[in-house]
Scaffold this motif. Structure first.
Motif: not given
Length: 904
Positions: A80-101
């Motif tokens: 479960v990831c929203t636009p804000t949460s996905l942006a926050a973890v992406t900014a920290r360089g986390v790998e394996g994340l979805p491309t879309e919320p």
């Protein structure tokens, strides 16, 4: 394969999303009630994954409360990831994340009160035999848990003074010690919009039961004066101050006033020190319930534990005080499930409405509350944060009262106090209301403490507790690993009584503290083109707002002014590729919560020469920003200001010190530096939370500064044309002195340097100065925004949103100013921590009263006064003269919030 109970927590059995209790990489398989699910993406600790199918548009829930809506059909295991949460973890360089919320944040619809759903139950049952603790009885009310001598500034103008005054009593036998209350408010020329709550809080500080004696200090002509505090207390029926106390107005030189004020304090020390602890009822305990650096487990472990211990205090006749209004928006049904009466419920909702309106005046909504650290640690939005925060109110405990910020407590029981989500600002209001012990729950490991009220810090997970055990008091994470909440409650209640009776808390052992009162806000009502309605549905881009309100950058090109051919010599330093007056080692806190630690580290680095001979001094710049305040325009000004000091020509080595859970963390500033064309590898990076606490982060900072082998700066002959100087005037200004300042500026600019003026200062308002400097008496436009660096040297005007001196000086420094020359009349100024402030005067009365604080006295005609000013600039730039305010310790630093910033 992992069992669900090893990796997931379900807040309520009916929820369709679980909280991940540790990081799980993409491909992890989990046994969920006999079914095997596979995680298609990485899920961080504290983030959520689906445990039941959720169709497109359906609610995703925690604590049976919708916090998001599915953007597509979700199946068990989906992240479960929203636009804000996905942006926050992406900014920290986390790998394996979805491309879309996978979901969108639940909209904040205004809560509609259903009176029929309210429950007017009884408060929790009192114990048969109320307990006691060892405290300090006070005539004016409840007993204290501590016994401090407090030196309190009524406004920011006296903050440097009270800090230095208290420092001179370090180690004195005076009960629990002499502590300052220094803050940022009330320092402008006009009455602030927060005047009422500021006076209320200061009045409450003087009567707090932990105060054994108090000296209230103001400066001549303060809007927020000691007399104003006394008048407020009389008008609002406050009891008289029964402990030793006095009011003191600064009317002479800094050292003279320190001696005079110190003489008032000295007779109190043996009185306070001789007062013994005696047995007093636990009914005198007033607990401030507070949270900061929250994470997804705050609502599972630490907040429920703090609430249950608060309930135990209430059973013994005491009080527990919940706060942070914007962090309960979205949790109204939970808070009002058990309430004293309909009037209390309506006042609670009215308080929330008022808060949303004030925030809306500034173009913001409550959705902006969660910090970057909150989101990164699993609090995707304000709904999740609010529901977790509300867990400090146990379901069986009744909400008894709702009060204003800093309002005296109306009695015992469970009380809600209006305040912003800014931790330190909220705490100050609770202390002003009379709280004598603080419960501070934290997921990331906030280290905040208050000067005269002990703080017990509850950390949400055992792993974080172990990392920061020296700074934390309670491991609430034991609940997640099997310890019963009843056992944790009993243990923590016992600790509470011990600390109330004098056992030092972790924060007291660490020996640092901070005060921040609910900061002033600029807007008094809605404004067309800026304000957002309380439903929060209106939105706009920052660039849509009026340029001056959002403090937009200007072209940075100089004004056409006059110059001269004179060249005053200055002995400068060759540092790397530039000539500068000094070579600074900078420790820059990324938010308010790491400010005092930065200050301590800089002092230690200076003493122990961590950077060797590469720098001439070490500087830290503590401030109140970076978390607990709105984004948008004020954040842009803040970021610009911070970068201004990192890239300042006088800065040779700079390290950023994050707390770890703020909105503007280290990664945030790495990105900002890249945007500015700077290499982040040039800078040091340290984190109080991530590095493992105060001792560990101190080692990291020391090692970074010691890792360089830089040559010592070499002296070199230059002129004032190598400098950027801020020219300022405060108070009345004669025609001769105005012309003299123009002549000083003309020489600096004429020899290749730059002069920066304040758009709100007395110089630009003076016709003689404008004519002498620019050859015309016409009004001048700003060339740079607050804290903005100019593009080309010459005459510049910096746009200032207010008249607060320290904010003005801080803006100058961020713009590249290397020294400020200020003509003063009617009083002197505090120095700025980074930029030397040189004060001179031509006013006879000022010279007579404050001559000991002046760096120069200007006499004669305009040319003679100009010569005095230029020679003084050269002496300070050449390190032959230390400005008096710097030498005496009368220093400060404060960043503006502009016209649209507000506490959240």
């Amino acid at each position: 394969m992992l069992r669900f109970d090893e990796v997931g927590v379900l807040p309520e059995p009916e929820d369709n999303a679980a909280i991940c209790s540790r990081r799980l990489d993409a491909g992890t398989t989990i046994d969920l009630d006999g079914s095997v699910i596979t995680l298609p993406h990485t899920v961080l600790e504290g983030h959520r994954f689906v445990v039941r199918p959720v169709r497109t548009g359906e609610a995703v829930t925690s604590w049976n409360t919708p916090f998001a809506r599915a953007s597509r059909d979700l199946v068990p295991g989906d992240y479960v990831c929203t636009p804000t949460s996905l942006a926050a973890v992406t900014a920290r360089g986390v790998e394996g994340l979805p491309t879309e919320p996978s979901a969108t944040n639940e909209p904040l619809d205004p809560y509609q009160l259903d009176e029929s759903a309210l429950s007017f139950g009884a408060q929790v049952t009192s114990v048969e035999q109320p307990g006691t603790f060892l405290g300090y009885p006070r005539e004016q009310g409840a007993a204290g848990t501590r016994n401090h001598v407090v030196v309190m500034a009524t406004s920011s103008r006296s903050s440097g003074f009270v800090t230095e005054l208290a420092r001179r009593f370090d180690g004195a036998a005076a009960g629990d010690g002499v502590v300052p209350v220094a803050h940022t408010e009330g320092g402008e020329d006009e009455a602030p919009n927060n005047l009422d709550l500021l006076l209320r809080t200061l009045a409450g500080f003087t009567l707090n039961p932990n105060v054994g004696a108090v000296l209230i200090i103001d400066t001549e002509d303060d809007v927020v004066s000691g007399q104003a505090v006394q008048d407020y207390m009389t008008e609002h029926g406050y009891p008289s101050i029964k402990v030793p106390h006095a009011f003191f107005t600064r009317r002479a030189g800094f050292e003279h006033d320190l001696t005079t004020a110190g003489a008032l304090i000295e007779p109190w020390l043996p009185i306070v020190d001789a007062q013994p602890r005696v047995e007093v009822p636990l009914a005198d305990l007033k607990i401030a319930l507070q949270c900061g650096g929250s994470d997804a487990f705050s609502g599972i472990s630490a907040n429920p534990l703090a609430g249950l211990v608060g309930a135990e205090v209430i059973k013994h006749g005491g009080a527990a005080v919940l706060a942070e209004t914007d962090e309960l928006i979205g949790a109204e049904p939970y808070v009002l499930k058990n309430v004293r009466d309909l009037a209390t419920a309506k006042r609670f909702l009215s308080t929330i409405k008022s808060f949303k309106e004030r925030v809306g005046w500034h173009g913001h909504t409550a959705e902006g509350n969660p910090s970057g650290g909150n989101v990164y640690r699993g609090l995707y939005n304000i709904v999740l944060k609010s529901i977790g925060a509300a867990r400090k109110l146990p379901r069986e405990v009744r909400l008894d009262h709702v009060i204003d910020y800093g309002e005296p407590l109306p009695g015992n029981g469970y009380i809600f106090m209006d305040s912003p989500g800014n931790d330190l600002e909220s705490v100050a209001g609770q202390i002003g209301s009379g709280c004598n012990l603080i419960f501070f729950t934290t997921g990331n490991g906030s280290i905040t403490n208050f000067p005269f009220v002990p703080t017990l810090k509850f950390v949400t997970t055992s792993a974080r507790y172990e990392r920061l055990h020296a700074e934390m008091d309670v491991d609430a994470g034991r609940y997640l690993t099997g310890t019963a909440m009843t056992e944790l409650t009993a243990d923590t209640f016992d600790l509470t009584v011990r600390v109330a009776s004098g056992e030092p808390s972790a924060g007291e052992r660490a020996g640092h503290s901070q005060v921040s009162i609910w900061r002033n806000w600029r807007q008094k009502g809605p404004r067309e083109g800026i304000s957002i309605s309380t439903d929060g549905r209106m939105s706009r881009k920052l660039t849509d707002l009026p340029a001056e309100d959002r403090d937009a950058p200007l072209d940075g090109l100089p004004l056409t002014g006059l110059g001269t051919n004179a060249r005053t010599a200055v002995r400068l330093l060759q540092v790397d590729d530039r000539l500068v007056p000094e070579s600074v080692g900078l420790i820059l806190p990324t938010s308010l919560c790491s400010g005092q630690i930065a200050l301590r580290l800089a002092a230690q680095a200076e003493l122990e020469k961590w950077a060797g001979d590469a720098v001439t001094r070490m500087v830290a710049l503590p401030h109140t920003e970076g978390c607990g305040s709105s984004g948008g325009a004020s954040e842009e000004t803040f970021a610009r200001t911070m970068l201004g000091y990192l890239l300042h020509p006088n800065t040779r080595m700079a390290l950023l010190l994050e707390h770890g859970c703020e909105k503007t963390h280290n990664d945030y500033f790495r990105s900002r530096l890249v945007e500015a064309g700077a290499d982040p590898a040039r800078f040091g990076w340290a984190s109080i939370q991530a590095d493992g606490g105060l001792e560990a982060v101190g080692t990291r900072v020391r090692d970074w500064f010691g890792s360089f082998d830089l040559q010592a700066p070499v002296e070199y002959d230059g002129t004032v044309g190598e400098l950027t100087v801020g020219l300022e005037a405060r108070g009345p200004l004669s025609d001769e002195t105005a012309e003299a300042l123009a002549l000083i500026g003309r020489e600096i600019v004429g020899s290749g340097g730059s002069v920066v003026l304040s758009s709100r200062g007395a110089l630009l308002a003076h016709k003689v100065f404008r004519t002498a400097a620019f050859g015309s008496s016409d009004q001048l436009e700003s060339t740079i925004a607050h804290g903005q660096r100019f593009v080309e040297p010459g005459w510049h005007v910096m746009r200032m949103p207010g008249t607060d001196w320290m904010e003005t000086a801080t803006g100058f420094g961020a713009g590249g100013v290397q020294q400020i020359l200020a003509h003063v009349a009617g009083g002197t100024l505090s120095a700025q921590r980074f930029v030397p402030v040189v004060e001179f005067s031509n006013d006879p009365e000022t010279v007579a009263k404050y001559g000991d604080d002046l760096d120069a006295v200007a006499t004669g005609d305009a040319a003679e006064q100009a010569r005095t000013g230029l020679d003084t600039i050269a002496a300070v730039a050449g390190r032959r003269l230390v400005p008096k305010a710097v030498a005496s310790g009368n220093v400060g630093f404060q960043i503006t919030r502009g016209l649209l910033g507000t506490s959240m």
